[in-house]
Design an enzyme around this catalytic site. Structure first.
Site, PDB file in Angstrom:
ATOM      1  N   ILE A 209       0.859  -1.174   0.000  1.00  0.00           N
ATOM      2  CA  ILE A 209       0.000   0.000   0.000  1.00  0.00           C
ATOM      3  C   ILE A 209       0.901   1.231   0.000  1.00  0.00           C
ATOM      4  CG2 ILE A 209      -1.880   1.213   1.126  1.00  0.00           C
ATOM      5  CD1 ILE A 209      -2.532  -1.652   0.097  1.00  0.00           C
ATOM      6  N   LYS A 210       0.761   2.037  -1.038  1.00  0.00           N
ATOM      7  CA  LYS A 210       1.642   3.204  -1.186  1.00  0.00           C
ATOM      8  C   LYS A 210       1.048   4.406  -0.457  1.00  0.00           C
ATOM      9  CE  LYS A 210       3.671   4.028  -5.202  1.00  0.00           C
ATOM     10  NZ  LYS A 210       3.897   4.534  -6.592  1.00  0.00           N
TER      11      LYS A 210
END
Length: 269
Positions: A209-210
């Site tokens: 998850i950025k």
């Protein structure tokens, strides 16, 4: 069909082995819209002082809008980057058909990163999304909800393609990255909830998850890591912010209370 073009000799360093310190673990992210190589520091493997290495390269990667898996690629410089230099090349793009990634994987690419701008370009320049988007809207989905369903489908499909690398390296490689909404860049709690939601709906072990390294989102990184979610930290523009991100990562591990943190990893760039 996706294809890789010539990679020129890095400059100013004579070689990567001379330029990189022996125990650094880094990911090379190739941006198809520029001639840049971006470094993603693997926080899980290296928590020492971080130095940037500018590279000039003629690498260009194209992802077509046509069908087909492409042809298997022969051994490339990307294989050497991983096997000789310990660098994991990532592809900084994602579009349909996702199977266009197969020749890139065969050429030595070991991960993919995406962002909202990449998906905007993919959905606006290809008709590959039209049928699913039409079905979602006809089913009563609003535009933003429909967008996220398109994104999640692509991320899940890409994760499946990189799963063999993830398994072969025991979780050390083979990741696909998806970014939270840029509207949340100044929203600590909103970013935490969005990261949890994305991790849940994608439901793949090799998803990152950025999260952007804004002042508001650094605390989000800690909380997301503490929840056992692997994070790709992006948009870091100073050494001071790198240090804050490293602290957030370590604090998150300590706050997790888990006895097994082997699958909670992070990269930063």
């Amino acid at each position: 069909m996706a294809s890789i073009f010539k990679l020129s000799t890095p400059s100013p360093a004579a070689s990567l082995s001379e330029a990189l310190r022996p125990r650094d673990s880094r990911f090379l992210s190739f941006n198809p819209s520029s001639n840049a190589i971006n470094y993603k520091i693997n926080l899980s493997a290296s928590l020492r002082s971080i130095h940037s290495l500018p590279l000039k390269t003629s690498l260009r990667i194209k992802c077509s809008q046509t069908d087909g898996n492409g042809s298997p690629a022969k051994r490339t410089v990307l294989h050497d980057l991983y096997e000789k230099e310990g660098q994991s090349p990532w592809y900084d793009n994602l579009c349909r058909p996702v199977t266009d990634l197969l020749p890139l994987i065969a050429s030595g690419v070991r991960g993919v990163t995406s962002n909202p701008a990449i998906f905007q370009k993919a959905t606006s320049s290809s008709n590959a999304y039209n049928d699913q988007f039409r079905e979602l809207v006809q089913a009563g989905k609003d535009i933003e909800s429909a967008y996220w369903e398109l994104v999640v489908k692509d991320i899940q499909d890409a994760c499946k393609l990189f799963e063999p690398i993830y398994d072969q390296t025991d979780g050390g490689d083979g990741y696909v990255s998806v970014e939270v909404s840029p509207r949340l860049a100044d929203d600590t709690e909103g970013t935490i909830e969005a990261a949890k939601w994305l991790h849940k709906v994608v439901d793949r072990p090799n998803v990152y998850i950025k999260i952007p390294a804004t002042e508001a989102c650094v605390p989000s990184i800690k909380e997301v890591i503490a929840n056992g979610i692997s994070v790709n930290v992006t948009l870091i523009f100073s050494l001071a912010r790198y240090e804050a991100v490293i602290d957030a990562y370590l604090d998150g591990l300590e706050a997790s209370g888990s006895n097994d943190l082997s699958r909670v990893t992070s990269v930063a760039s």
